[in-house]
Design an enzyme around this catalytic site. Structure first.
Site, PDB file in Angstrom:
ATOM      1  N   CYS A  97      -2.913   2.706   6.595  1.00 35.75           N
ATOM      2  CA  CYS A  97      -3.371   2.802   5.206  1.00 35.75           C
ATOM      3  C   CYS A  97      -4.552   1.877   4.966  1.00 35.75           C
ATOM      4  O   CYS A  97      -4.550   0.724   5.405  1.00 35.75           O
ATOM      5  CB  CYS A  97      -2.243   2.422   4.246  1.00 35.75           C
ATOM      6  N   HIS A  98      -5.522   2.403   4.243  1.00 35.67           N
ATOM      7  CA  HIS A  98      -6.663   1.581   3.846  1.00 35.67           C
ATOM      8  C   HIS A  98      -6.260   0.684   2.681  1.00 35.67           C
ATOM      9  O   HIS A  98      -5.533   1.131   1.792  1.00 35.67           O
ATOM     10  CB  HIS A  98      -7.824   2.477   3.391  1.00 35.67           C
ATOM     11  N   ASP A 146      19.476  -3.787  -3.451  1.00 33.82           N
ATOM     12  CA  ASP A 146      19.752  -5.182  -3.114  1.00 33.82           C
ATOM     13  C   ASP A 146      20.493  -5.902  -4.236  1.00 33.82           C
ATOM     14  O   ASP A 146      21.450  -6.638  -3.987  1.00 33.82           O
ATOM     15  CB  ASP A 146      18.449  -5.919  -2.801  1.00 33.82           C
ATOM     16  N   MET A 185       0.447   7.056  -0.627  1.00 37.44           N
ATOM     17  CA  MET A 185       1.313   6.087   0.032  1.00 37.44           C
ATOM     18  C   MET A 185       1.657   4.927  -0.897  1.00 37.44           C
ATOM     19  O   MET A 185       2.768   4.394  -0.857  1.00 37.44           O
ATOM     20  CB  MET A 185       0.665   5.564   1.321  1.00 37.44           C
ATOM     21  N   GLU A 186       0.732   4.564  -1.762  1.00 37.77           N
ATOM     22  CA  GLU A 186       0.999   3.479  -2.712  1.00 37.77           C
ATOM     23  C   GLU A 186       2.074   3.890  -3.715  1.00 37.77           C
ATOM     24  O   GLU A 186       2.965   3.096  -4.046  1.00 37.77           O
ATOM     25  CB  GLU A 186      -0.294   3.075  -3.423  1.00 37.77           C
TER      26      GLU A 186
END
Length: 147
Positions: free
Chosen positions: A67-68, A117, A102-103
């Protein structure tokens, strides 16, 4: 086999880009009720998960090797209660040479992992489900709707 490499985007024009991703954390009704009442021992689950989503979006290039790094203009992370869990939606915007899919996906994943969690002591049956891109726009392919 060719060596692994990042895609060269230097010749691509900068355009406004946006991506929206969704995912769900499935859990017991009892755990969902504890979150809704704000009674979780670790604190405000959704506020923490929202900040984690922002951080995940901003750190995507450090986590996903090809990824950039992008100058993100906006990140929104929202939650909706469902019968069997919490639905997460993330929208990411930038002006750049490559998309923000992707972000957006990372924002949802990190938010979901944070919820998991914070609640795992209450509910060992939780699962993260249905993570996927639902819409993207900008660049050569224009707008693509996947939901």
């Amino acid at each position: 086999m060719e060596p692994t490499r990042m895609v060269d985007v230097s010749d691509k024009p900068e355009t406004a880009r946006e991506a929206v991703a969704k995912g769900t954390v499935r859990m017991s009704p009892e755990t969902l009720a504890v979150i809704q009442r704000g009674e979780l021992p670790k604190g405000d689950v959704l506020a923490t998960a929202q900040v984690a989503g922002f951080m995940g979006a901003k750190q995507t290039s450090a986590l996903i090797p090809m990824c950039h790094p992008l100058a993100i203009d906006d990140v929104k992370v929202e939650f909706e209660f469902a019968v069997d869990g919490i639905e997460i939606t993330a929208a990411v915007k930038c002006t750049g040479r490559t998309g923000v899919e992707m972000e957006a996906l990372t924002a949802v994943a990190v938010s979901a992992l944070t919820i998991y969690d914070m609640c795992k002591a209450l509910d060992q049956t939780m699962r993260i489900d249905a993570l996927g891109l639902v819409r993207k726009s900008g660049g050569k392919s224009g707008t693509v709707v996947l939901e």
